[in-house]
Write an enzyme that holds these catalytic residues in place. Structure first.
Site, PDB file in Angstrom:
ATOM      1  N   ASN A  24      -9.559   2.545   1.491  1.00  0.00           N
ATOM      2  CA  ASN A  24      -8.603   1.061   2.310  1.00  0.00           C
ATOM      3  C   ASN A  24      -9.578  -0.374   1.861  1.00  0.00           C
ATOM      4  OD1 ASN A  24      -7.286   2.781   3.481  1.00  0.00           O
ATOM      5  ND2 ASN A  24      -8.089   2.480   5.262  1.00  0.00           N
ATOM      6  N   ARG A 100       2.185   3.010   2.145  1.00  0.00           N
ATOM      7  CA  ARG A 100       2.602   1.747   2.663  1.00  0.00           C
ATOM      8  C   ARG A 100       1.793   0.524   2.028  1.00  0.00           C
ATOM      9  NH1 ARG A 100       4.617   1.552   7.849  1.00  0.00           N
ATOM     10  NH2 ARG A 100       3.385  -0.544   7.664  1.00  0.00           N
ATOM     11  N   CYS A 124       6.385   5.616   9.802  1.00  0.00           N
ATOM     12  CA  CYS A 124       5.612   6.353   9.194  1.00  0.00           C
ATOM     13  C   CYS A 124       4.806   7.168  10.356  1.00  0.00           C
ATOM     14  CB  CYS A 124       3.740   6.356   8.245  1.00  0.00           C
ATOM     15  SG  CYS A 124       2.684   5.602   9.572  1.00  0.00           S
ATOM     16  N   ARG A 129       4.640   1.556  12.688  1.00  0.00           N
ATOM     17  CA  ARG A 129       3.562   0.980  11.944  1.00  0.00           C
ATOM     18  C   ARG A 129       4.976  -0.477  11.377  1.00  0.00           C
ATOM     19  NH1 ARG A 129       0.162   4.114   8.496  1.00  0.00           N
ATOM     20  NH2 ARG A 129      -0.930   1.826   8.640  1.00  0.00           N
ATOM     21  N   ASP A 313      -9.891   5.789  12.686  1.00  0.00           N
ATOM     22  CA  ASP A 313      -9.394   6.911  11.361  1.00  0.00           C
ATOM     23  C   ASP A 313     -10.158   7.741  11.791  1.00  0.00           C
ATOM     24  OD1 ASP A 313      -7.406   5.539  10.518  1.00  0.00           O
ATOM     25  OD2 ASP A 313      -9.551   4.557   9.505  1.00  0.00           O
TER      26      ASP A 313
HETATM   27  N1  EPU Z   1       0.969  -4.662  13.741  1.00  0.00           N
HETATM   28  C1  EPU Z   1       2.114  -5.014  13.771  1.00  0.00           C
HETATM   29  N2  EPU Z   1       2.527  -5.772  13.008  1.00  0.00           N
HETATM   30  C2  EPU Z   1       2.298  -5.926  12.044  1.00  0.00           C
HETATM   31  C3  EPU Z   1       1.354  -5.044  11.543  1.00  0.00           C
HETATM   32  C4  EPU Z   1       0.423  -3.732  12.660  1.00  0.00           C
HETATM   33  O1  EPU Z   1       2.770  -5.003  15.125  1.00  0.00           O
HETATM   34  O2  EPU Z   1       2.485  -6.843  11.051  1.00  0.00           O
HETATM   35  C5  EPU Z   1       0.503  -3.126  14.488  1.00  0.00           C
HETATM   36  C6  EPU Z   1       0.731  -1.543  13.827  1.00  0.00           C
HETATM   37  O3  EPU Z   1       1.343  -1.121  14.096  1.00  0.00           O
HETATM   38  C7  EPU Z   1      -0.340  -1.333  14.964  1.00  0.00           C
HETATM   39  C8  EPU Z   1      -1.563  -2.082  15.027  1.00  0.00           C
HETATM   40  O4  EPU Z   1      -0.799  -3.166  14.601  1.00  0.00           O
HETATM   41  O5  EPU Z   1      -0.062  -0.511  15.863  1.00  0.00           O
HETATM   42  C9  EPU Z   1      -2.968  -2.147  13.758  1.00  0.00           C
HETATM   43  O6  EPU Z   1      -2.526  -2.250  12.104  1.00  0.00           O
HETATM   44  P1  EPU Z   1      -2.716  -2.116  10.753  1.00  0.00           P
HETATM   45  O7  EPU Z   1      -2.015  -3.799  10.409  1.00  0.00           O
HETATM   46  O8  EPU Z   1      -4.997  -3.095  11.276  1.00  0.00           O
HETATM   47  O9  EPU Z   1      -2.996  -1.477  10.571  1.00  0.00           O
HETATM   48  P2  EPU Z   1      -2.687  -1.621   8.784  1.00  0.00           P
HETATM   49  O10 EPU Z   1      -3.059  -2.094   7.311  1.00  0.00           O
HETATM   50  O11 EPU Z   1      -0.933  -1.173   7.996  1.00  0.00           O
HETATM   51  C10 EPU Z   1      -5.207  -0.178   8.210  1.00  0.00           C
HETATM   52  C11 EPU Z   1      -5.260   1.020   7.174  1.00  0.00           C
HETATM   53  C12 EPU Z   1      -4.847   2.331   7.884  1.00  0.00           C
HETATM   54  C13 EPU Z   1      -6.105   2.215   9.463  1.00  0.00           C
HETATM   55  C14 EPU Z   1      -5.456   0.647  10.073  1.00  0.00           C
HETATM   56  C15 EPU Z   1      -6.251   0.470  11.276  1.00  0.00           C
HETATM   57  C16 EPU Z   1      -4.955   0.358   4.704  1.00  0.00           C
HETATM   58  C17 EPU Z   1      -4.832   0.668   3.679  1.00  0.00           C
HETATM   59  N3  EPU Z   1      -4.820   0.497   6.159  1.00  0.00           N
HETATM   60  O12 EPU Z   1      -3.072   0.014   8.236  1.00  0.00           O
HETATM   61  O13 EPU Z   1      -5.691   3.333   7.184  1.00  0.00           O
HETATM   62  O14 EPU Z   1      -5.564   3.578  10.298  1.00  0.00           O
HETATM   63  O15 EPU Z   1      -6.423  -0.373   9.270  1.00  0.00           O
HETATM   64  O16 EPU Z   1      -7.601   0.472  10.943  1.00  0.00           O
HETATM   65  O17 EPU Z   1      -6.357  -0.350   5.286  1.00  0.00           O
HETATM   66  C18 EPU Z   1      -5.938   5.877   7.059  1.00  0.00           C
HETATM   67  O18 EPU Z   1      -6.286   5.430   6.125  1.00  0.00           O
HETATM   68  O19 EPU Z   1      -5.730   6.810   7.485  1.00  0.00           O
HETATM   69  C19 EPU Z   1      -5.045   4.821   7.756  1.00  0.00           C
HETATM   70  C20 EPU Z   1      -4.000   5.051   8.170  1.00  0.00           C
END
Ligand code: EPU
Length: 431
Positions: A24, A100, A124, A129, A313
């Site tokens: 990440n 994603r 997903c 998300r 995670d």
């Molecule tokens: N959310 C919204 N709107 C948005 C963005 C996020 O409602 O525009 C919500 C999401 O649905 C969730 C929360 O905010 O409920 C937090 O999500 P976040 O955006 O922080 O997650 P992400 O950026 O999509 C990254 C990691 C994930 C990890 C999460 C939380 C990367 C590439 N992915 O995802 O990693 O679980 O942060 O720490 O950095 C994994 O590696 O297995 C993985 C899923």
């Protein structure tokens, strides 16, 4: 042919494994190379399906990605990225659908080309998300957005401008996307309620080395003063704290003593203190983390939170060890609404778990028993491997492509320290 993972439980671990670079952190760092034409050397990229997919995405944008060096120990790579030939601004559905994090090209493409067309990721396995917060931020920075045929089209003709952005929820990739959009915008951008994950700091420090002006990295308010131009740089990916946490849990399940070479304990403080509460012995030094298990572990309660809280995670993995801990554990997931798919599979191994709303109530049993199970997402797969290492008898795990997205050479790493784990063609399972 589809492969399955076979694990013979009951063998304790002894030795050391290298912790690879963080998936990440690698993905946003690769996206940041879109911000300025030239050659970049990105060191310590983990050998993972997601890194391959992201490289493929860069290649569809016209960029050249070459492997400069491969590390013998775990297949990690130094990648040379040449962005002089950036010629497309479209991230197609076929790639975004499988990963994603492809959405991370949105901010940098709008910043460097003034336009981007990126497929919407959709839901997903772990939740809906959405990316609404990424899009709102870009709009505040002056981008015109159009959602058409499953794609988001973003345009910023005269360039982006600095803006005040306040997230409703701290979003990791949202913070990264907008930080990359803001580094060359006109004026100052402030991101409030920003996410504080170490992977964001890794990206932000790289951007600063490229010439960006960023303050507040690692805090919930990030200030970015737009600069006219950035220059390419070399950068090194930080160690994967989630991979390290997963191996700590593997010791907790299988027993034994393991040294995690190059793991950075400072990124895992909450996890380490939680695991120490269970009775696991953890010692730290500058070169890694040493972990020992003696006797049955105690149950602890866990609540996932944004960094520096307990990471979502690692929620599935700690549930696998709570399944055989002494007592009752309440595990509450506050980040994703549907991240309990491993529960049904852990129950197939004999775990006693009930779901109540956003919490899983785990009643520790004496031991789990091997069975055929199915991986449903990346971290769920890791929890099944952990459970199987400590279970009596043989477990087979199908759909392991999920595991290959985020764990490099997991069966080699585990077998090298005494686990009985190997891959087989799926067909041979039915013989
Ligand atoms: N959310 C919204 N709107 C948005 C963005 C996020 O409602 O525009 C919500 C999401 O649905 C969730 C929360 O905010 O409920 C937090 O999500 P976040 O955006 O922080 O997650 P992400 O950026 O999509 C990254 C990691 C994930 C990890 C999460 C939380 C990367 C590439 N992915 O995802 O990693 O679980 O942060 O720490 O950095 C994994 O590696 O297995 C993985 C899923």
């Amino acid at each position: 042919m589809e492969q399955i993972l076979v694990i013979e439980g009951g063998y304790s671990l002894k030795g050391s494994v290298r912790i690879s670079g963080a998936k990440n952190a690698a993905l946003p760092v690769l996206a940041a190379t879109l911000l300025s034409p030239g050659k970049y050397l990105i060191k310590n990229c983990p050998e993972l399906l997601d890194v391959k997919t992201f490289s493929k995405l860069l290649e569809t944008l016209g960029i050249t990605v070459t492997i400069e060096k491969v590390y013998d120990e775990d297949g990690s790579m130094d990648l040379c990225i040449d962005t002089d030939s950036l010629s497309s601004f479209e991230a197609p559905y076929e790639l975004v659908r499988t990963m994603r994090a492809s959405v991370l090209v949105l901010g940098p493409l709008v910043a460097s080309l003034g336009k981007a067309r990126v497929s919407l990721p959709g839901g997903c396995a772990i939740g809906a998300r959405p990316i609404d917060l990424h899009l709102k931020g870009l709009e505040l920075m002056g981008a015109k957005l159009n959602l058409k045929e499953g794609y988001v089209e973003a345009k910023a003709k005269g360039g982006l401008k600095g803006a005040e952005i306040a997230f409703d929820i701290p979003t990791v990739t949202g913070t990264e996307n907008l930080m990359m959009a803001a580094v060359t915008a006109k004026g100052e951008t402030v991101i409030r309620n920003a996410a504080r994950e170490p992977e964001i700091v890794c990206l932000g420090e790289m951007l600063c080395k490229m010439g960006a002006k960023i303050k507040g990295l690692g805090t919930d308010t990030i200030y970015i003063k737009g600069v006219k131009k950035l220059k390419p740089t070399d950068w090194e990916i930080i160690p994967d704290r989630i991979e390290a946490g997963t191996y700590l849990m593997a010791v907790a399940a299988a027993g034994g003593e393991l040294f995690l070479k190059e793991a950075d304990a400072s990124l895992l403080e909450t996890v380490i203190s939680k695991l120490r509460e269970t009775g696991l012995k953890i010692e730290l030094d500058h070169s890694g983390i040493l972990c020992k298990k003696k006797g049955r572990l105690n149950a602890v309660d866990v609540k996932t939170l944004p960094y520096p809280g307990f990471p979502t995670d690692l929620q599935a993995q700690i549930m696998a060890i709570m399944a055989t801990a002494k007592g009752l554990s309440v595990i509450t997931e506050t980040i994703f609404e549907n991240r309990f798919q491993h529960v049904a599979e852990l129950k197939r191994l004999g775990a006693d778990i009930k779901i109540e709303g956003r919490s899983a109530i785990v009643n520790g049993v004496r031991h789990l028993t091997g069975a055929p199970v199915m991986a449903t997402d990346l971290r769920a797969s890791a929890s099944l491997v952990i459970a199987a290492l400590g279970a009596k008898g043989k477990t087979t795990i199908s759909q392991i492509y999920h595991l290959d997205r985020g764990y490099s050479r997991i069966e080699q790493k585990l077998s090298s320290v005494g686990a009985k784990i190997w891959r087989e063609d799926k067909k041979s399972e039915n013989k």
